[in-house]
Design a protein around this motif. Structure first.
Motif, PDB file in Angstrom:
ATOM      1  N   PRO A 144      70.459 -14.038  11.246  1.00 29.25           N
ATOM      2  CA  PRO A 144      69.827 -13.258  10.173  1.00 29.25           C
ATOM      3  C   PRO A 144      69.268 -14.112   9.022  1.00 29.25           C
ATOM      4  O   PRO A 144      68.823 -13.551   8.035  1.00 29.25           O
ATOM      5  CB  PRO A 144      70.984 -12.388   9.679  1.00 29.25           C
ATOM      6  N   LEU A 145      69.276 -15.451   9.163  1.00 31.93           N
ATOM      7  CA  LEU A 145      68.754 -16.278   8.081  1.00 31.93           C
ATOM      8  C   LEU A 145      67.309 -15.934   7.769  1.00 31.93           C
ATOM      9  O   LEU A 145      66.891 -15.920   6.598  1.00 31.93           O
ATOM     10  CB  LEU A 145      68.883 -17.761   8.445  1.00 31.93           C
ATOM     11  N   ALA A 146      66.507 -15.636   8.800  1.00 27.61           N
ATOM     12  CA  ALA A 146      65.099 -15.289   8.582  1.00 27.61           C
ATOM     13  C   ALA A 146      64.961 -14.092   7.644  1.00 27.61           C
ATOM     14  O   ALA A 146      64.042 -14.015   6.832  1.00 27.61           O
ATOM     15  CB  ALA A 146      64.425 -14.998   9.918  1.00 27.61           C
ATOM     16  N   ARG A 147      65.875 -13.154   7.752  1.00 26.16           N
ATOM     17  CA  ARG A 147      65.847 -11.963   6.895  1.00 26.16           C
ATOM     18  C   ARG A 147      66.023 -12.353   5.422  1.00 26.16           C
ATOM     19  O   ARG A 147      65.339 -11.820   4.542  1.00 26.16           O
ATOM     20  CB  ARG A 147      66.973 -11.023   7.330  1.00 26.16           C
ATOM     21  N   PHE A 148      66.919 -13.279   5.144  1.00 31.58           N
ATOM     22  CA  PHE A 148      67.176 -13.691   3.771  1.00 31.58           C
ATOM     23  C   PHE A 148      66.031 -14.550   3.229  1.00 31.58           C
ATOM     24  O   PHE A 148      65.705 -14.484   2.043  1.00 31.58           O
ATOM     25  CB  PHE A 148      68.512 -14.430   3.686  1.00 31.58           C
ATOM     26  N   LEU A 149      65.416 -15.325   4.097  1.00 33.37           N
ATOM     27  CA  LEU A 149      64.243 -16.091   3.673  1.00 33.37           C
ATOM     28  C   LEU A 149      63.089 -15.160   3.338  1.00 33.37           C
ATOM     29  O   LEU A 149      62.326 -15.421   2.389  1.00 33.37           O
ATOM     30  CB  LEU A 149      63.826 -17.070   4.770  1.00 33.37           C
ATOM     31  N   ARG A 150      62.953 -14.068   4.074  1.00 32.72           N
ATOM     32  CA  ARG A 150      61.910 -13.097   3.752  1.00 32.72           C
ATOM     33  C   ARG A 150      62.167 -12.445   2.395  1.00 32.72           C
ATOM     34  O   ARG A 150      61.232 -12.188   1.626  1.00 32.72           O
ATOM     35  CB  ARG A 150      61.811 -12.032   4.855  1.00 32.72           C
ATOM     36  N   LEU A 151      63.428 -12.171   2.094  1.00 37.04           N
ATOM     37  CA  LEU A 151      63.761 -11.619   0.781  1.00 37.04           C
ATOM     38  C   LEU A 151      63.315 -12.564  -0.330  1.00 37.04           C
ATOM     39  O   LEU A 151      62.679 -12.153  -1.304  1.00 37.04           O
ATOM     40  CB  LEU A 151      65.274 -11.396   0.674  1.00 37.04           C
ATOM     41  N   ALA A 152      63.666 -13.842  -0.188  1.00 37.79           N
ATOM     42  CA  ALA A 152      63.313 -14.822  -1.207  1.00 37.79           C
ATOM     43  C   ALA A 152      61.803 -15.007  -1.304  1.00 37.79           C
ATOM     44  O   ALA A 152      61.234 -15.064  -2.397  1.00 37.79           O
ATOM     45  CB  ALA A 152      63.995 -16.163  -0.905  1.00 37.79           C
ATOM     46  N   ALA A 156      59.153 -10.259  11.936  1.00 36.55           N
ATOM     47  CA  ALA A 156      58.315 -11.197  11.189  1.00 36.55           C
ATOM     48  C   ALA A 156      56.883 -10.693  11.084  1.00 36.55           C
ATOM     49  O   ALA A 156      56.245 -10.791  10.031  1.00 36.55           O
ATOM     50  CB  ALA A 156      58.355 -12.574  11.846  1.00 36.55           C
ATOM     51  N   ALA A 157      56.361 -10.139  12.164  1.00 35.23           N
ATOM     52  CA  ALA A 157      54.992  -9.617  12.163  1.00 35.23           C
ATOM     53  C   ALA A 157      54.852  -8.435  11.215  1.00 35.23           C
ATOM     54  O   ALA A 157      53.850  -8.313  10.487  1.00 35.23           O
ATOM     55  CB  ALA A 157      54.585  -9.211  13.576  1.00 35.23           C
ATOM     56  N   GLN A 158      55.849  -7.561  11.178  1.00 33.77           N
ATOM     57  CA  GLN A 158      55.817  -6.417  10.268  1.00 33.77           C
ATOM     58  C   GLN A 158      55.845  -6.877   8.822  1.00 33.77           C
ATOM     59  O   GLN A 158      55.162  -6.324   7.957  1.00 33.77           O
ATOM     60  CB  GLN A 158      56.994  -5.493  10.564  1.00 33.77           C
ATOM     61  N   TRP A 159      56.661  -7.888   8.551  1.00 38.66           N
ATOM     62  CA  TRP A 159      56.738  -8.420   7.182  1.00 38.66           C
ATOM     63  C   TRP A 159      55.414  -9.052   6.764  1.00 38.66           C
ATOM     64  O   TRP A 159      54.924  -8.823   5.652  1.00 38.66           O
ATOM     65  CB  TRP A 159      57.866  -9.449   7.110  1.00 38.66           C
ATOM     66  N   LEU A 200      69.841  -7.767  -5.099  1.00 40.85           N
ATOM     67  CA  LEU A 200      69.380  -8.962  -4.401  1.00 40.85           C
ATOM     68  C   LEU A 200      68.817  -8.626  -3.021  1.00 40.85           C
ATOM     69  O   LEU A 200      67.890  -9.274  -2.552  1.00 40.85           O
ATOM     70  CB  LEU A 200      70.528  -9.964  -4.264  1.00 40.85           C
ATOM     71  N   ALA A 201      69.365  -7.593  -2.396  1.00 41.49           N
ATOM     72  CA  ALA A 201      68.921  -7.213  -1.050  1.00 41.49           C
ATOM     73  C   ALA A 201      67.615  -6.441  -1.064  1.00 41.49           C
ATOM     74  O   ALA A 201      66.941  -6.359  -0.033  1.00 41.49           O
ATOM     75  CB  ALA A 201      69.990  -6.376  -0.364  1.00 41.49           C
ATOM     76  N   GLN A 202      67.237  -5.882  -2.219  1.00 44.79           N
ATOM     77  CA  GLN A 202      66.002  -5.112  -2.332  1.00 44.79           C
ATOM     78  C   GLN A 202      65.225  -5.592  -3.551  1.00 44.79           C
ATOM     79  O   GLN A 202      64.997  -4.834  -4.496  1.00 44.79           O
ATOM     80  CB  GLN A 202      66.311  -3.620  -2.461  1.00 44.79           C
ATOM     81  N   PRO A 203      64.825  -6.868  -3.572  1.00 48.96           N
ATOM     82  CA  PRO A 203      64.240  -7.440  -4.788  1.00 48.96           C
ATOM     83  C   PRO A 203      62.919  -6.830  -5.206  1.00 48.96           C
ATOM     84  O   PRO A 203      62.535  -6.920  -6.359  1.00 48.96           O
ATOM     85  CB  PRO A 203      64.064  -8.924  -4.423  1.00 48.96           C
ATOM     86  N   GLY A 204      62.212  -6.205  -4.285  1.00 49.52           N
ATOM     87  CA  GLY A 204      60.916  -5.645  -4.656  1.00 49.52           C
ATOM     88  C   GLY A 204      60.970  -4.210  -5.088  1.00 49.52           C
ATOM     89  O   GLY A 204      59.977  -3.643  -5.528  1.00 49.52           O
ATOM     90  N   HIS A 205      62.155  -3.571  -4.977  1.00 52.92           N
ATOM     91  CA  HIS A 205      62.210  -2.125  -5.196  1.00 52.92           C
ATOM     92  C   HIS A 205      63.385  -1.708  -6.062  1.00 52.92           C
ATOM     93  O   HIS A 205      63.713  -0.529  -6.119  1.00 52.92           O
ATOM     94  CB  HIS A 205      62.309  -1.399  -3.852  1.00 52.92           C
ATOM     95  N   LEU A 253      67.985 -17.389  -4.363  1.00 51.29           N
ATOM     96  CA  LEU A 253      67.174 -16.277  -4.849  1.00 51.29           C
ATOM     97  C   LEU A 253      67.662 -15.814  -6.210  1.00 51.29           C
ATOM     98  O   LEU A 253      66.860 -15.569  -7.121  1.00 51.29           O
ATOM     99  CB  LEU A 253      67.229 -15.121  -3.843  1.00 51.29           C
ATOM    100  N   ALA A 254      68.976 -15.691  -6.380  1.00 50.38           N
ATOM    101  CA  ALA A 254      69.532 -15.319  -7.680  1.00 50.38           C
ATOM    102  C   ALA A 254      69.187 -16.371  -8.733  1.00 50.38           C
ATOM    103  O   ALA A 254      68.907 -16.043  -9.898  1.00 50.38           O
ATOM    104  CB  ALA A 254      71.046 -15.151  -7.573  1.00 50.38           C
TER     105      ALA A 254
END
Length: 217
Positions: free
Chosen positions: A136-144, A10-13, A194-199, A95-96
């Motif tokens: 891993p829900l936090a990971r998907f929330l970070r994606l969105a 979370a801190a890295q994100w 969807l897993a790499q929405p910024g790139h 997200l989709a």
């Protein structure tokens, strides 16, 4: 140990988010006038997501199925049965849905909030707060959150009971009779996108050709 790892991620994100701050209006974005919902299903070794956005003049929908092998190729630590991660798939479906709304609304449009419904309380709460300590829900929330922040749009998720979310439920299960006359309004998503929405760059429709004069920004 797991708590420390989640806090570190979370801190890295957050550090990455703060590296490129964007000007922000103090006014809340206007709510997009539409009807929209998304849903997800996980049965056996497959995951399905589906949803739709309908405005007064336009309609878009999506329906995708992914295998557990596709999921684990991207997230190898998701080793449990796919149903155990249903809140993650519900978040991915939202997200989709947000990406579909941005496509429908047009590139370069003004910031907006997308009102949507979900029948999963964990995804609903997480998307509205954009935070959870549960992996891993936090990971998907970070994606969105990352995708929404980059485009200055956001989700406003309300709870909808399963029986009132029938169309999105049908789309997540690839029951497409209700949209049989709207094949041209379908938006396709790969799990990688969807897993790499910024790139990740993709074309819509998928068979469109690149314009030599087009330079992505």
């Amino acid at each position: 140990m797991q708590v420390h790892k989640a806090a570190s991620q979370a801190a890295q994100w957050l550090r990455a988010c703060f590296q490129h701050p964007q000007p922000r209006s103090l006014h809340l974005p206007g709510v997009l006038q539409c009807v929209s919902a998304a849903d997800a299903v996980a049965e056996g070794d497959t995951v399905g997501i589906g949803g739709y956005v309908c405005t007064s003049s336009r309609f878009a929908w999506f329906s995708e199925t992914f295998s557990s092998a596709q999921v684990r190729a991207i997230w190898p630590d998701m080793t449990k049965p796919m149903q155990r991660y249903i809140a993650c798939w519900e978040t991915l479906a939202q997200l989709a849905l947000l990406q579909s709304a941005v496509y429908l609304h047009g590139p370069g449009s003004m910031p907006f909030a997308l009102p949507t419904g979900s029948d999963n309380t964990s995804a609903e709460a997480g998307l509205n707060s954009r935070f959870t300590t549960t992996e891993p829900l936090a990971r998907f929330l970070r994606l969105a959150a990352t995708w929404a922040e980059a485009r200055q749009v956001e989700l406003v998720v309300s709870h909808v009971s399963g029986e009132r979310n029938q169309l999105a439920d049908d789309l997540s299960r690839e029951r497409l009779s209700a949209v049989a006359g709207h094949a041209q309004d379908r938006i396709r998503f790969s799990l990688q996108a969807l897993a790499q929405p910024g790139h990740y760059l993709s074309l819509h429709p998928p068979d469109a050709a690149w314009d030599d004069n087009f330079l992505p920004c």
